[in-house]
Design a protein around this motif. Structure first.
Motif, PDB file in Angstrom:
ATOM      1  N   LEU A   1       1.149  14.425   9.747  1.00  0.00           N
ATOM      2  CA  LEU A   1       1.865  13.185   9.429  1.00  0.00           C
ATOM      3  C   LEU A   1       1.869  13.067   7.915  1.00  0.00           C
ATOM      4  CD1 LEU A   1       3.126  10.411  10.154  1.00  0.00           C
ATOM      5  CD2 LEU A   1       0.815   9.471  10.145  1.00  0.00           C
TER       6      LEU A   1
ATOM      7  N   GLU B   1      -5.957   0.764  -0.375  1.00  0.00           N
ATOM      8  CA  GLU B   1      -7.096   0.526   0.517  1.00  0.00           C
ATOM      9  C   GLU B   1      -8.350   0.168  -0.261  1.00  0.00           C
ATOM     10  OE1 GLU B   1      -6.387   3.684   3.774  1.00  0.00           O
ATOM     11  OE2 GLU B   1      -8.271   2.658   4.205  1.00  0.00           O
TER      12      GLU B   1
ATOM     13  N   GLU C   1       7.010  10.777   7.915  1.00  0.00           N
ATOM     14  CA  GLU C   1       7.241   9.385   7.501  1.00  0.00           C
ATOM     15  C   GLU C   1       5.890   8.761   7.166  1.00  0.00           C
ATOM     16  OE1 GLU C   1       8.289   6.332  10.279  1.00  0.00           O
ATOM     17  OE2 GLU C   1       7.344   7.329  11.956  1.00  0.00           O
ATOM     18  N   TYR C   2       5.953   7.587   6.533  1.00  0.00           N
ATOM     19  CA  TYR C   2       4.710   6.836   6.298  1.00  0.00           C
ATOM     20  C   TYR C   2       4.602   5.839   7.442  1.00  0.00           C
ATOM     21  CZ  TYR C   2       0.921   4.439   4.034  1.00  0.00           C
ATOM     22  OH  TYR C   2      -0.313   3.902   3.769  1.00  0.00           O
TER      23      TYR C   2
ATOM     24  N   GLN D   1      -1.345  18.581  -5.265  1.00  0.00           N
ATOM     25  CA  GLN D   1      -2.788  18.301  -5.195  1.00  0.00           C
ATOM     26  C   GLN D   1      -3.355  18.560  -3.796  1.00  0.00           C
ATOM     27  OE1 GLN D   1      -3.655  14.093  -5.684  1.00  0.00           O
ATOM     28  NE2 GLN D   1      -5.646  14.327  -4.745  1.00  0.00           N
TER      29      GLN D   1
ATOM     30  N   LYS E   1       0.837  -1.204   0.000  1.00  0.00           N
ATOM     31  CA  LYS E   1       0.000   0.000   0.000  1.00  0.00           C
ATOM     32  C   LYS E   1       0.869   1.251   0.000  1.00  0.00           C
ATOM     33  CE  LYS E   1      -2.952   2.790   2.956  1.00  0.00           C
ATOM     34  NZ  LYS E   1      -3.609   3.002   4.231  1.00  0.00           N
TER      35      LYS E   1
ATOM     36  N   VAL F   1      -3.216  13.952   7.705  1.00  0.00           N
ATOM     37  CA  VAL F   1      -2.434  12.744   7.396  1.00  0.00           C
ATOM     38  C   VAL F   1      -2.431  12.680   5.876  1.00  0.00           C
ATOM     39  CG1 VAL F   1      -2.314  10.232   7.628  1.00  0.00           C
ATOM     40  CG2 VAL F   1      -3.267  11.609   9.496  1.00  0.00           C
ATOM     41  N   THR F   2      -1.299  12.957   5.266  1.00  0.00           N
ATOM     42  CA  THR F   2      -1.369  13.150   3.806  1.00  0.00           C
ATOM     43  C   THR F   2      -0.019  13.050   3.107  1.00  0.00           C
ATOM     44  OG1 THR F   2      -2.113  14.704   2.110  1.00  0.00           O
ATOM     45  CG2 THR F   2      -1.092  15.678   4.044  1.00  0.00           C
TER      46      THR F   2
ATOM     47  N   TRP G   1     -10.367   0.476  10.208  1.00  0.00           N
ATOM     48  CA  TRP G   1     -10.633   1.779  10.823  1.00  0.00           C
ATOM     49  C   TRP G   1     -11.824   1.653  11.761  1.00  0.00           C
ATOM     50  CZ3 TRP G   1      -6.513   4.492  10.115  1.00  0.00           C
ATOM     51  CH2 TRP G   1      -5.803   4.419   8.932  1.00  0.00           C
TER      52      TRP G   1
ATOM     53  N   GLY H   1      -4.308   5.698  -0.990  1.00  0.00           N
ATOM     54  CA  GLY H   1      -5.711   5.327  -1.070  1.00  0.00           C
ATOM     55  C   GLY H   1      -5.983   4.139  -1.985  1.00  0.00           C
ATOM     56  N   LEU H   2      -5.259   4.033  -3.097  1.00  0.00           N
ATOM     57  CA  LEU H   2      -5.522   2.948  -4.060  1.00  0.00           C
ATOM     58  C   LEU H   2      -5.456   1.579  -3.380  1.00  0.00           C
ATOM     59  CD1 LEU H   2      -5.938   1.944  -6.999  1.00  0.00           C
ATOM     60  CD2 LEU H   2      -3.454   1.971  -7.258  1.00  0.00           C
TER      61      LEU H   2
ATOM     62  N   TYR I   1      -5.476  10.151  14.019  1.00  0.00           N
ATOM     63  CA  TYR I   1      -6.916  10.268  13.720  1.00  0.00           C
ATOM     64  C   TYR I   1      -7.718  10.293  15.027  1.00  0.00           C
ATOM     65  CZ  TYR I   1      -6.273   9.280   8.697  1.00  0.00           C
ATOM     66  OH  TYR I   1      -5.924   9.332   7.374  1.00  0.00           O
TER      67      TYR I   1
ATOM     68  N   ALA J   1      -0.561   7.060  12.265  1.00  0.00           N
ATOM     69  CA  ALA J   1      -1.771   7.598  11.606  1.00  0.00           C
ATOM     70  C   ALA J   1      -3.009   7.280  12.449  1.00  0.00           C
ATOM     71  CB  ALA J   1      -1.909   7.027  10.198  1.00  0.00           C
TER      72      ALA J   1
ATOM     73  N   ILE K   1     -12.106   8.491   7.303  1.00  0.00           N
ATOM     74  CA  ILE K   1     -11.468   7.847   8.467  1.00  0.00           C
ATOM     75  C   ILE K   1     -11.608   8.763   9.688  1.00  0.00           C
ATOM     76  CG2 ILE K   1      -9.294   6.990   9.408  1.00  0.00           C
ATOM     77  CD1 ILE K   1      -8.409   6.503   6.426  1.00  0.00           C
TER      78      ILE K   1
ATOM     79  N   GLU L   1       1.663   3.759   9.621  1.00  0.00           N
ATOM     80  CA  GLU L   1       0.235   3.474   9.814  1.00  0.00           C
ATOM     81  C   GLU L   1      -0.175   3.584  11.280  1.00  0.00           C
ATOM     82  OE1 GLU L   1      -1.818   1.059   7.405  1.00  0.00           O
ATOM     83  OE2 GLU L   1      -0.594   1.659   5.704  1.00  0.00           O
TER      84      GLU L   1
HETATM   85  P1  ADP Z   1      -4.228   9.628  -1.738  1.00  0.00           P
HETATM   86  O1  ADP Z   1      -4.570   8.242  -2.164  1.00  0.00           O
HETATM   87  O2  ADP Z   1      -4.408  10.658  -2.790  1.00  0.00           O
HETATM   88  O3  ADP Z   1      -2.880   9.727  -1.094  1.00  0.00           O
HETATM   89  P2  ADP Z   1      -6.453   9.328   0.105  1.00  0.00           P
HETATM   90  O4  ADP Z   1      -7.086  10.277   1.062  1.00  0.00           O
HETATM   91  O5  ADP Z   1      -7.347   8.694  -0.894  1.00  0.00           O
HETATM   92  O6  ADP Z   1      -5.252  10.074  -0.587  1.00  0.00           O
HETATM   93  O7  ADP Z   1      -5.788   8.126   0.917  1.00  0.00           O
HETATM   94  C1  ADP Z   1      -4.694   8.309   1.740  1.00  0.00           C
HETATM   95  C2  ADP Z   1      -4.463   7.062   2.586  1.00  0.00           C
HETATM   96  O8  ADP Z   1      -3.078   6.981   2.925  1.00  0.00           O
HETATM   97  C3  ADP Z   1      -5.209   7.112   3.909  1.00  0.00           C
HETATM   98  O9  ADP Z   1      -5.476   5.784   4.337  1.00  0.00           O
HETATM   99  C4  ADP Z   1      -4.180   7.737   4.858  1.00  0.00           C
HETATM  100  O10 ADP Z   1      -4.411   7.385   6.214  1.00  0.00           O
HETATM  101  C5  ADP Z   1      -2.906   7.115   4.333  1.00  0.00           C
HETATM  102  N1  ADP Z   1      -1.707   7.948   4.575  1.00  0.00           N
HETATM  103  C6  ADP Z   1      -1.347   9.078   3.918  1.00  0.00           C
HETATM  104  N2  ADP Z   1      -0.170   9.531   4.399  1.00  0.00           N
HETATM  105  C7  ADP Z   1       0.202   8.681   5.374  1.00  0.00           C
HETATM  106  C8  ADP Z   1       1.339   8.602   6.249  1.00  0.00           C
HETATM  107  N3  ADP Z   1       2.318   9.495   6.201  1.00  0.00           N
HETATM  108  N4  ADP Z   1       1.405   7.577   7.120  1.00  0.00           N
HETATM  109  C9  ADP Z   1       0.405   6.659   7.169  1.00  0.00           C
HETATM  110  N5  ADP Z   1      -0.688   6.671   6.377  1.00  0.00           N
HETATM  111  C10 ADP Z   1      -0.782   7.666   5.490  1.00  0.00           C
END
Ligand code: ADP
Length: 485
Positions: free
Chosen positions: A330, A21, A360-361, A307, A15, A301-302, A256, A18-19, A370, A366, A391, A363
């Motif tokens: 985050l 998920e 960092e990425y 965009q 992962k 969280v992004t 979630w 979003g894709l 939230y 995150a 979420i 989960e």
């Molecule tokens: P996109 O797919 O455009 O990045 P979305 O809102 O559709 O945006 O989905 C983002 C997903 O990625 C969510 O599940 C969000 O919690 C997760 N995410 C984004 N950045 C992070 C991060 N730094 N660490 C953990 N999860 C993240």
């Protein structure tokens, strides 16, 4: 009905956003409703194979072009998952990551053709071949022009983000056995941007050749028909408008779920949300030095890409501090200039207990964020669907979003008299500008401080809403049935 999804991500295994998920939630719900669903993705070297049940090599050796491949098959989340091991000498899926390699085009073109070679070996008729994004869009043309013996009844293309199109040269198509030059025409795969008349556009190929096109929200389905949001594909999309149907994404209500979330300290239900969120704020404040008393907590969280409005996130940080709140972010950027800008911001606010900038990425962090936030800010310039606002609501966090795409379809302003009171669940602002956003932040902070019962009823509304895949999966099934006549 045999449904086969082709995608670059599948959340339990691979992962990036979003894709991944979506390629968990949708197939799982489809499998629950209608039986057997298959997913094919590359066998990336970082995949933890222990996450799959009954894993075995299903087809030990099949050719794609002159190279050998193997297909591993197992089960996950009620679906059949096929991992394509490409033994191509370039080691396409041995890079420790999903995207971001110089040869991403070659990697996913090869994957696309090899996946079809596997389906050809299997010889089982397919009702719906469901493609996701540019990475596998070429399969639509391949099936119709080169793999005619594959018994595919209908091809669906979901567009998760029209900005990413997979632009390449005719030689890239030649490399997977198509006659590239034959596709360089306006009605086929030639890029619509007049500056690049020699370019092939893979997503456009999907749009032209698929039987149905699904942008991931009704508003986004409309927006991408315009020059402002269509990234030069608006005219092609208009031409194929009759095939377009916007369907909103769901979220995985098991992953979630604040009432059963192992990361949270403690987990909480609608009834215990106020105390539960406070306890999680305290847990987070211990993990990262933050002042728990300063509230409200607002954050995001992004991915930090244009965009998502990185300049607006910076403005939101400043406005939050001005209004006496705390700001948490985050996310990290694949773009060095944006990451540098945020590194500078971190330096500027170093030691400030009202600011957390965590790049960092992660989960687990995150989940905690939230739960801990009062408000989630999503100031996107465009947003195909967006999952973070959904979420957030599930965790009792009020979304503040720019009214665009899927954000517009899921978040309704608490002061919007055109919307029934019981559907008002957040704050929206019309323009992607600091002015428009800041006015809304002022409204939100005021409500938080002066209208506690209204704020709490919005928390409840968000947590009780159904953002599951149940309805969207039914819509996809209705679309499939229509295509199959
Ligand atoms: P996109 O797919 O455009 O990045 P979305 O809102 O559709 O945006 O989905 C983002 C997903 O990625 C969510 O599940 C969000 O919690 C997760 N995410 C984004 N950045 C992070 C991060 N730094 N660490 C953990 N999860 C993240």
């Amino acid at each position: 009905m045999r449904i086969v999804h082709l995608a670059a991500e599948f959340a339990p295994l691979a992962k990036a956003g979003g894709l991944g998920e979506v390629i968990l939630g949708l197939p799982r719900e489809q499998a629950r409703i209608s039986g057997e669903v298959e997913i094919i993705l590359p066998k990336y070297d970082f995949i933890d194979l222990n996450k799959l049940e009954n894993l075995k090599i299903e087809v030990p050796d099949f050719k794609c072009l002159e190279y050998a491949n193997a297909m591993w098959s197992g089960r996950s989340e009620g679906c059949s998952v096929h991992l394509l091991e490409a033994r191509h000498p370039a080691g396409y899926f041995h890079r420790g990551k999903i995207y971001g390699c110089e040869d991403d085009i070659a990697r996913f073109l090869y994957f696309s053709r090899a996946a079809l070679e596997y389906l050809k070996v299997k010889k089982e008729p397919i009702d719906i071949l469901h493609l996701h994004d540019w990475h596998v869009s070429i399969c639509a043309a391949l099936v119709k022009d080169l793999f005619k013996e594959l018994k595919v009844k209908a091809i669906v293309l979901s567009i998760h983000n029209v900005e990413y199109q997979g632009k390449c040269d005719i030689s890239d198509l030649d490399a997977i056995g198509l006659k590239g030059a034959a596709y360089l025409s306006k009605d086929k795969l030639q890029d619509d941007n007049p500056k690049f008349p020699k370019s092939i556009n893979l997503l456009k190929g999907g749009i032209v050749y698929a039987d149905a096109i699904v942008p991931v929200s009704p508003s986004y389905a409309q927006e991408i028909l315009t020059p402002e949001y269509g990234f030069n594909l608006n005219q092609t999309l208009r031409k194929h408008q009759a095939k377009i149907k916007g369907i909103i994404n769901g979220i995985d209500q098991k992953i979630w779920d604040p009432s059963h979330d192992a990361v949270l300290i403690p987990s909480y239900s609608v009834e215990s949300a106020i105390g539960g969120k406070q306890a999680n704020r305290e847990a987070l404040a211990k993990k990262f030095p933050l002042a728990v008393k300063k509230r409200p907590w607002l954050g995001a969280v992004t991915r930090l890409v244009p965009q998502k409005g990185p300049e607006l996130l910076e403005a939101a940080l400043e406005k939050t501090l001005e209004l006496g709140g705390a700001f948490l972010l985050l996310g990290s950027s694949p773009m060095p200039t944006i990451q540098e800008q945020f590194d500078k911001l971190k330096e500027k606010y170093k030691g400030n207990p009202q600011v957390l900038l965590h790049y960092e990425y992660n989960e687990a962090v995150a989940h905690l964020i939230y739960a801990a936030l009062d408000f989630l800010i999503v100031p996107s310039h465009f947003e195909p669907c967006g999952l973070t606002q959904l979420i957030a609501m599930r965790y009792g966090t009020i979304p503040i979003v720019r009214a665009t795409g899927g954000l517009k379809d899921t978040v309704f302003d608490c002061e919007d008299s055109k919307v029934p009171v019981n559907q008002r669940n957040g704050f929206t602002f019309p323009e992607a500008t600091a002015y428009s956003m800041n006015q809304t932040l002022e409204r939100a902070f005021k409500l938080f401080r002066t209208e506690v019962p209204i704020f709490q009823s919005m928390i409840r509304r968000g947590m009780e809403a159904d953002f599951s895949w149940k309805k969207p999966a039914q819509e996809y099934l209705r679309l499939y049935h229509r295509l199959l006549g």
